[in-house]
Structure formats: structure tokens, C-alpha cells
Design an enzyme around this catalytic site. Structure first.
Site, mmCIF file in Angstrom:
data_model
loop_
_atom_site.group_PDB
_atom_site.id
_atom_site.type_symbol
_atom_site.label_atom_id
_atom_site.label_comp_id
_atom_site.label_asym_id
_atom_site.label_seq_id
_atom_site.Cartn_x
_atom_site.Cartn_y
_atom_site.Cartn_z
ATOM 1 N N GLY A 86 0.806 -1.212 0.000
ATOM 2 C CA GLY A 86 0.000 0.000 0.000
ATOM 3 C C GLY A 86 0.842 1.266 0.000
ATOM 4 O O GLY A 86 1.765 1.393 0.795
ATOM 5 N N GLY A 132 1.708 -0.397 9.852
ATOM 6 C CA GLY A 132 1.397 1.020 9.765
ATOM 7 C C GLY A 132 1.777 1.631 8.430
ATOM 8 O O GLY A 132 2.202 2.784 8.346
ATOM 9 N N LEU A 133 1.601 0.829 7.359
ATOM 10 C CA LEU A 133 1.766 1.350 5.994
ATOM 11 C C LEU A 133 3.124 1.967 5.715
ATOM 12 O O LEU A 133 3.222 3.009 5.060
ATOM 13 C CB LEU A 133 0.665 2.375 5.681
ATOM 14 C CG LEU A 133 -0.731 1.794 5.436
ATOM 15 C CD1 LEU A 133 -1.743 2.919 5.262
ATOM 16 C CD2 LEU A 133 -0.750 0.899 4.203
ATOM 17 N N ASN A 182 -7.715 1.295 -0.707
ATOM 18 C CA ASN A 182 -7.748 0.680 0.624
ATOM 19 C C ASN A 182 -8.430 1.633 1.597
ATOM 20 O O ASN A 182 -7.813 2.569 2.088
ATOM 21 C CB ASN A 182 -6.314 0.378 1.064
ATOM 22 C CG ASN A 182 -6.251 -0.212 2.453
ATOM 23 O OD1 ASN A 182 -7.283 -0.589 3.029
ATOM 24 N ND2 ASN A 182 -5.062 -0.290 2.995
ATOM 25 N N CYS A 227 -7.433 0.148 6.190
ATOM 26 C CA CYS A 227 -6.255 -0.215 6.984
ATOM 27 C C CYS A 227 -6.509 0.100 8.450
ATOM 28 O O CYS A 227 -6.786 1.237 8.810
ATOM 29 C CB CYS A 227 -4.994 0.515 6.527
ATOM 30 S SG CYS A 227 -3.554 -0.077 7.444
ATOM 31 N N LYS A 268 -11.210 -1.874 -1.512
ATOM 32 C CA LYS A 268 -10.880 -2.923 -0.538
ATOM 33 C C LYS A 268 -11.573 -2.647 0.783
ATOM 34 O O LYS A 268 -11.323 -1.639 1.448
ATOM 35 C CB LYS A 268 -9.363 -3.002 -0.336
ATOM 36 C CG LYS A 268 -8.974 -4.135 0.605
ATOM 37 C CD LYS A 268 -7.514 -4.489 0.452
ATOM 38 C CE LYS A 268 -7.116 -5.563 1.437
ATOM 39 N NZ LYS A 268 -5.721 -5.951 1.271
ATOM 40 N N ASN A 328 -9.822 -7.076 4.434
ATOM 41 C CA ASN A 328 -8.593 -6.582 5.045
ATOM 42 C C ASN A 328 -8.521 -7.225 6.436
ATOM 43 O O ASN A 328 -9.366 -8.054 6.781
ATOM 44 C CB ASN A 328 -8.617 -5.055 5.129
ATOM 45 C CG ASN A 328 -7.203 -4.479 5.117
ATOM 46 O OD1 ASN A 328 -6.320 -5.004 5.779
ATOM 47 N ND2 ASN A 328 -7.000 -3.411 4.371
ATOM 48 N N THR A 329 -7.546 -6.856 7.232
ATOM 49 C CA THR A 329 -7.359 -7.531 8.519
ATOM 50 C C THR A 329 -8.416 -7.118 9.548
ATOM 51 O O THR A 329 -8.988 -6.038 9.482
ATOM 52 C CB THR A 329 -5.959 -7.218 9.068
ATOM 53 O OG1 THR A 329 -5.782 -5.803 9.049
ATOM 54 C CG2 THR A 329 -4.886 -7.876 8.225
ATOM 55 N N GLY A 357 -6.875 -15.686 4.873
ATOM 56 C CA GLY A 357 -6.509 -17.020 5.330
ATOM 57 C C GLY A 357 -6.350 -18.066 4.259
ATOM 58 O O GLY A 357 -6.336 -19.264 4.559
HETATM 59 C C1 LIG Z 1 2.120 -7.639 7.116
HETATM 60 C C2 LIG Z 1 0.865 -7.228 6.415
HETATM 61 C C3 LIG Z 1 0.799 -5.994 5.762
HETATM 62 C C4 LIG Z 1 -0.353 -5.598 5.094
HETATM 63 N N1 LIG Z 1 -0.374 -4.397 4.430
HETATM 64 C C5 LIG Z 1 -1.465 -4.054 3.693
HETATM 65 C C6 LIG Z 1 -1.489 -2.864 2.901
HETATM 66 O O1 LIG Z 1 -0.499 -2.128 2.814
HETATM 67 N N2 LIG Z 1 -2.619 -2.557 2.201
HETATM 68 C C7 LIG Z 1 -3.718 -3.371 2.247
HETATM 69 O O2 LIG Z 1 -4.721 -3.065 1.586
HETATM 70 N N3 LIG Z 1 -3.716 -4.510 2.963
HETATM 71 C C8 LIG Z 1 -2.632 -4.873 3.692
HETATM 72 N N4 LIG Z 1 -2.633 -6.054 4.405
HETATM 73 C C9 LIG Z 1 -3.824 -6.916 4.391
HETATM 74 C C10 LIG Z 1 -3.696 -8.051 3.382
HETATM 75 O O3 LIG Z 1 -3.555 -7.531 2.073
HETATM 76 C C11 LIG Z 1 -4.927 -8.985 3.443
HETATM 77 O O4 LIG Z 1 -6.084 -8.210 3.199
HETATM 78 C C12 LIG Z 1 -5.085 -9.660 4.790
HETATM 79 O O5 LIG Z 1 -3.832 -10.007 5.326
HETATM 80 C C13 LIG Z 1 -5.981 -10.909 4.739
HETATM 81 O O6 LIG Z 1 -5.485 -11.924 3.919
HETATM 82 P P1 LIG Z 1 -4.555 -13.134 4.454
HETATM 83 O O7 LIG Z 1 -5.258 -13.789 5.594
HETATM 84 O O8 LIG Z 1 -4.352 -14.019 3.261
HETATM 85 O O9 LIG Z 1 -3.286 -12.501 4.917
HETATM 86 C C14 LIG Z 1 -1.485 -6.454 5.093
HETATM 87 C C15 LIG Z 1 -1.415 -7.692 5.752
HETATM 88 C C16 LIG Z 1 -0.265 -8.094 6.401
HETATM 89 C C17 LIG Z 1 -0.234 -9.440 7.077
#
Ligand SMILES: Cc1cc2nc3c(=O)[nH]c(=O)nc-3n(C[C@H](O)[C@H](O)[C@H](O)COP(=O)(O)O)c2cc1C
Ligand SMILES: Cc1cc2nc3c(=O)[nH]c(=O)nc-3n(C[C@H](O)[C@H](O)[C@H](O)COP(=O)(O)OP(=O)(O)OC[C@H]3O[C@@H](n4cnc5c(N)ncnc54)[C@H](O)[C@@H]3O)c2cc1C
Ligand code: FES
Lengths: 257, 305
Positions: free
Chosen positions: B48, B74-75, B128, B131, B166, B193-194, B245
Site C-alpha cells: 500500500g 502502519g503502511l 484501501n 487499513c 478494498k 482486510n485484517t 486465510g
Molecule cells: C504484514 C501485512 C501488511 C499488510 N499491508 C497491507 C497494505 O499495505 N494494504 C492493504 O490493503 N492490505 C494490507 N494487508 C492486508 C492483506 O492484504 C490482506 O487483506 C489480509 O492479510 C488478509 O489476507 P490473508 O489472511 O491471506 O493474509 C497487510 C497484511 C499483512 C499481514
């Protein structure tokens, strides 16, 4: 480079609190394996621990294709890794990270504290071919002392314990402050308070110094930016570096502890 | 034996397979070239970017949780201009579809970045709004439908590129958020997203993460992600890109069946650098076993009666 299965050739105790493993890992040597680098180990037989565990390379033998590790079973993941036995395999990615560099120095101090003693063995092994190495190793107490015999062929050895039960009574930095000859290079790995003291000492005496840092890691190879530490740019401004890929070894002048 | 067709069409762009590396877990792809040929991916959603360089949060930035992780990066990123100048040209040469993921603190920031990207060769802009590790006046855009609508509409006016919004899972009604994005002019939505979470060290009695809270991802969130993708796909007519996941080819199949046109793989890249290509192979293997010729046949093919 690929993650690969490395067969455990030997397993044994390292002092009271650690376990020594020798792995058959010829794939690791497709790249140079250098002192300071680490391996990233998958927690075995367990889908719920998804991150790997970073462990320094304690020694490496390119001819035999083997790597030695010293692991402290601390939390759940390292405890599971330490249940593996000779004949079992560890899934590892290796070698990762940058390395200590002698840069032509003729005299070196290798300072290790606790688990940070492990990577110093490999550094002493390599650097002793070209330099005069003094290893100063710190432990909390006598029963934790390990690998003395391994170091002996490569370095002048000084053991320190916090409780004074063995060797010098005090920290590694207290010990080196009392040494007369300053070296041309200091390398160090250990707990952050120790690294801070080493950094201060090296800056104060203007001795080139490389510190090996620890940080919690996600990927281990530079992609996730979770392992950051603060570093100083040449203009003095602060930024973040990746301990896994830009480190784990940093110049004492550049890192903010 | 490569007879199955893994390609999917996402908003008119053909991806060679439905596997996209998720933003933030793949950097700009450089770190993976030593493991495999990254042209094999369906696409890469770049780390991002924000209008200016960001240093990110203080350590600790990651902690493992049962079958998952919490991150609070934190981006950290070099800023949109550096991305365009140094990272994007390299990414475009790699032979896979490039998605630029953007995060802003204000609508104007989102628009400035979208305008800059309009003249670039990125295939998609991923907006996004979700976040959890940055705070814009105390709240994230993705938490209510009005702000999603407003951001999407504004970005829509600044670019002709396909926009993927997103979405955040930290809401009570995901379908409502997806509909807001569609109404704002999004070409697709991506989720999840998370999920905001926390870990505490009982020995020190302190939060483990430097930022106190973080974003949870990994297999532990998969059921929640799957449910949300299903609900979003039911609610909108634009494509849904699913994630959360995904660790195996069969996990991908679940998301496709739930209605996703493509998927993103995040945390799996951290656990296993080979994850994306392994997952592509596993998907192909599943299709061969089941006699499925085109991966698009799986999209929304869930049987519920
Ligand atoms: C270390 C880390 C950094 C991430 N940075 C971003 C980001 O910069 N922008 C964004 O849209 N999502 C970010 N995400 C979210 C992921 O793109 C994804 O939406 C989320 O991890 C769920 O998928 P997963 O379970 O396969 O990891 C980040 C996730 C992780 C683990
Ligand atoms: C470059 C590097 C080299 C290392 N070398 C060695 C070594 O040679 N021998 C040794 O015994 N230990 C070493 N460590 C520390 C070792 O990685 C941790 O003790 C181990 O990861 C803890 O895992 P766990 O499952 O026991 O703990 P848990 O607390 O169950 O782990 C939870 C999570 O936190 C992470 N974590 C916890 N403590 C640390 C830590 N100190 N550093 C990094 N991640 C941590 C784990 O990897 C895991 O993701 C090294 C760390 C780094 C960064
Ligand atoms: S652990 Fe992923 S960048 Fe260092």
C-alpha cells in the site's frame, strides 16, 4: 532458493538451557553461508504456528554440507522444534540475512551474550583465518556456559558471568573495558542492553563495530516489513530498516537501539 | 498436462490465473524473485502506498496468534512518487498484472494518488479504505457506507482505471459496504482486510505490539472472510476479489464457489515463500481431479439447496 528439508545429524545439550543441532543442509550452500546469517525454521507437525522461527547459524561446514544451530527452547515454537531427534527433518529456509564483515581488520573482539554466543562461534571460526580473534562470552550463571571447547581453537577466550560463578564477574562490556589492547573491529550479538553498552563503547573509542539485532519476524526475507528497527541515514535523519534483509548485522553508527 | 484454463477476466482485464499476491505481504515482488519466476502469478497487489513516504509504526510489528498473526506495520512505504519512479517500472517488466493499492487520510489524498496513477500502466487501482493501522481523525473510511460512497465517487472522477475498493471486515454489515462501493462507481470490491485484534504479554503486562492493536490475518480469519465474501457477492453485481486465510488451492476453490472472481494470498506468503505458486499448482490439480476445464466455472457455483 527454496525452503527445504534438512535432516538432523546430531542433537545434544548446549550448557543447561540450549540444544545443539547439526543439520545436513547442502542446499543452503548454493549460496555462500557466512557468519551472522540465520535460518528460518518451520514449526514441525503443527498447522497452528504459521510463522517460522529465526535461528542464527552457529557454525557451517561447506565440505560436509552441514550447519550447526544452538536453540533455546523458549516458547511453544522453539520447544516443538527441540523435540525433533536425529533422523528427523527440519523444514528451513537458509541462508538468510547479511553477514559480519572483517573489512581487513587484523584484531577482532567477538562479544556474545546468552543465545547471542552462538553466531559468534561461526564468526570466530571464519575470522581466525585472517585475524587475531578474542571472544568474550557472557552468561548469567556458570551452568549456562556453552561451546567453550568449540571456541578454543579459533579465539582467545574470556568467560564472564553475571553472578561471578565463572570467569570474570560482570558483563561482557565491563570485561572489555578492562582489556588494554583495543581491537580494529568489534562484532557483537546479545540482549539489547548489552548491544547498547557495546555500541556506546565502540562509538566512544571510535572502533568500527557491527551489531547483530533481533526482531520479531514474519517472512524473514524482506517482503512484509514487520521486522523493522530504527536506523540513521547519513544526513542524521531516522528511518526504518528490515532486520531480516538489511540486517541482522548493522553498523553501530547507523542503528538506533 | 496443462489442459485446464486458469485464466479469469476481472473487469475486462485477463489474469492468467485467479491468484493475486495480497498487498503488504509481497512488497513489490522483488524479494520473491530469488524463490521463483513471479510472472506465474495472476497479479500482484503492491504494498500500500500513501501520498508521502511513511516510516510506519514502532516495533514490535508482528505477533503470532493461534493459526494467525497480528500485524501493525502502519503502511511503511516510499510514497506514491517513489513507487511510480522506481518500483512500478520494475514491476511492469515482470510479466504479471500490477495492482496499485492506495491509502489516504483524506478524500483529496486518495484523489491525488488516483490522478497520478491514471497516467501509469497499472492495471487496477485498489482503494484501501480499511487499513486498521492508520488513524484518520479517529476513524477509518471503511467503517460506514457514506464514507465508502464518497471516497469511491471521488476516486471514480479522477481516473479511468478500473477501481477495486478494498473493504474492512470491522463492520456489522459487509453487504451494505459492498453496495456503497458499487454505487460509488467501483469496478470490483476486494475483501477482507485484517480484523482488528490485540495481544498482551502476561509476563510484562504490556501489549505485545508497539501500536497496541493490530490487524489479524491468516487461516484463523478464513471462515469470517469466506462468509463476508459470500454476503458481498450476493449483494453486488460487480466482481468480488476474496481473501483472508487462503493457504491452499482448495481454500481458493471455497472463495470462488462463494462468488469470488479472483483471490488474494497474503499471510501464506510469510509462512512459505512458495505459497502463491504452490497454490496455483494445487488449484490446477483440483481442477484436473474434478474434471473442471475452466476455473471460471467455479465462480459462484456454490450449491445451497
Ligand atoms: C504484514 C501485512 C501488511 C499488510 N499491508 C497491507 C497494505 O499495505 N494494504 C492493504 O490493503 N492490505 C494490507 N494487508 C492486508 C492483506 O492484504 C490482506 O487483506 C489480509 O492479510 C488478509 O489476507 P490473508 O489472511 O491471506 O493474509 C497487510 C497484511 C499483512 C499481514
Ligand atoms: C536473527 C535472529 C537470530 C536468532 N538466533 C537465535 C539462536 O541462534 N538461538 C536461539 O535460541 N534463538 C535465536 N533467536 C531468537 C528466536 O528466534 C526466538 O527465541 C524464537 O523465535 C521464539 O520462538 P518461540 O516459539 O519459542 O516463542 P513464542 O513466544 O511462542 O513465539 C511467538 C512469536 O514471537 C516470535 N518471537 C518471540 N521471541 C522472539 C525473538 N526473541 N526474536 C524473534 N522472534 C521472536 C516467534 O518467532 C513467534 O513468531 C534469534 C532471533 C533472530 C531475530
Ligand atoms: S520479516 Fe518480513 S521483512 Fe523482515
Amino acid at each position: 532458493m527454496r525452503p527445504f528439508m534438512a535432516k538432523i545429524l546430531e542433537k545434544g545439550p548446549l550448557g543447561r538451557d540450549m540444544v545443539r543441532f547439526v543439520l545436513h543442509a547442502p542446499e543452503a550452500f548454493l549460496q555462500p553461508v557466512l557468519p551472522g546469517m540465520f535460518v528460518h525454521i518451520k514449526v514441525p507437525n503443527d498447522a497452528s504456528h504459521i510463522l517460522r522461527r529465526p535461528i542464527s547459524i552457529m557454525d557451517a561446514d561447506a565440505k560436509a554440507g552441514s550447519i550447526t544451530l544452538g536453540i533455546q527452547p523458549k516458547g511453544d515454537g522453539t520447544q516443538r522444534i527441540c523435540t525433533l531427534e536425529p533422523g528427523d527433518e527440519m523444514e528451513i529456509i537458509a541462508p538468510l540475512g547479511n553477514s559480519f564483515a572483517l573489512n581487513g581488520a587484523k584484531t577482532v573482539w567477538a562479544l556474545g551474550g546468552g543465545v547471542g554466543v552462538a553466531p559468534m562461534l561461526f564468526a570466530c571460526h571464519e575470522f581466525s583465518k585472517m585475524a587475531q580473534v578474542t571472544a568474550v562470552l557472557g552468561f548469567r550463571t556458570a551452568e549456562q556456559v556453552y561451546a567453550e571447547g568449540d571456541f578454543a581453537p579459533f579465539a582467545d577466550l574470556m568467560i564472564c558471568t553475571d553472578d561471578g560463578c565463572r570467569g570474570f564477574n560482570g558483563t561482557v562490556v565491563d570485561a572489555v573495558r578492562e582489556k588494554l589492547e583495543l581491537p580494529e573491529l568489534i562484532i557483537a550479538c546479545g540482549p539489547t542492553p548489552m548491544l547498547k553498552a557495546v555500541q556506546a563503547f565502540a562509538l566512544e573509542r571510535d572502533i568500527p563495530c557491527q551489531l547483530s539485532l533481533e526482531q520479531r519476524m514474519g517472512c524473514g526475507y524482506g517482503a512484509c516489513l514487520t521486522c523493522s528497527c530504527k536506523t540513521k541515514r547519513s544526513d542524521g535523519s531516522e528511518t526504518f530498516a528490515r532486520v531480516c534483509a538489511d540486517g541482522p548485522i548493522f553498523d553501530a553508527k547507523a542503528v538506533v537501539l | 498436462m496443462n489442459k485446464v484454463d486458469l485464466s479469469v477476466s476481472l473487469c475486462g482485464v485477463t489474469l492468467k490465473n485467479p491468484i493475486i499476491a495480497a498487498s503488504g505481504t509481497y512488497g513489490f515482488g522483488r524479494d520473491f524473485t530469488r524463490f521463483y519466476d513471479i510472472s506465474r502469478l495472476g497479479g500482484i497487489s503492491a504494498k500500500g502506498v500513501t501520498p508521502k513516504e511513511r516510516a510506519g509504526n514502532p516495533p514490535v510489528r508482528i505477533v503470532e496468534t493461534p493459526s494467525g498473526i497480528l500485524n501493525a506495520v502502519g503502511l511503511q512505504n516510499p510514497g506514491i512518487d517513489a513507487f511510480l519512479e522506481t518500483e512500478l517500472p520494475w514491476m511492469l517488466e515482470q510479466g504479471t498484472t500490477v495492482i496499485c493499492n492506495i491509502s489516504g487520510n483524506t478524500i483529496e489524498e486518495f484523489c491525488d494518488m488516483a490522478r497520478k496513477l491514471n497516467n501509469s500502466s497499472v492495471a487496477f487501482i485498489e482503494v484501501n479504505v480499511s487499513c486498521p493501522n492508520v488513524h484518520a481523525g479517529g476513524k477509518v473510511f471503511g467503517s460506514d457506507p457514506e464514507s465508502i460512497l464518497a471516497v469511491t465517487q471521488a476516486v471514480r472522477r479522477c481516473t479511468d482505471k478500473p477501481i477495486v475498493v478494498k473493504l474492512s471486515p470491522n463492520v456489522s454489515d459487509i453487504a451494505e459496504m459492498a453496495v456503497a462501493a458499487q454505487e460509488g462507481g467501483a469496478d470490483a470490491v476486494s475483501l477482507i482486510n485484517t480484523i482488528t485484534g490485540m495481544a498482551i504479554d502476561v509476563n510484562t503486562r504490556r501489549p505485545v505490539l508497539g501500536n497496541i492493536t493490530g490487524g489479524m490475518s491468516g487461516p484463523a480469519v478464513r471462515p469470517v472472510a469466506l462468509r463476508m465474501c459470500y454476503q458481498a457477492a450476493q449483494a453486488v453485481s460487480i466482481p468480488v476479489v476474496g481473501m483472508g486465510g487462503i493457504m491452499t488451492g482448495e481454500d481458493v476453490v471455497m472463495f470462488l464457489l462463494a462468488g469470488c472472481t479472483a483471490v488474494q494470498v497474503g499471510t501464506a506468503n510469510l509462512a512459505d515463500p512458495m505459497a502463491c505458486v504452490r497454490i496455483i499448482d494445487q488449484l490446477e490439480d483440483y481442477m484436473n481431479r474434478k474434471g473442471i476445464k475452466r476455473v471460471e466455472e467455479l465462480v459462484g457455483a456454490l450449491i445451497t439447496e
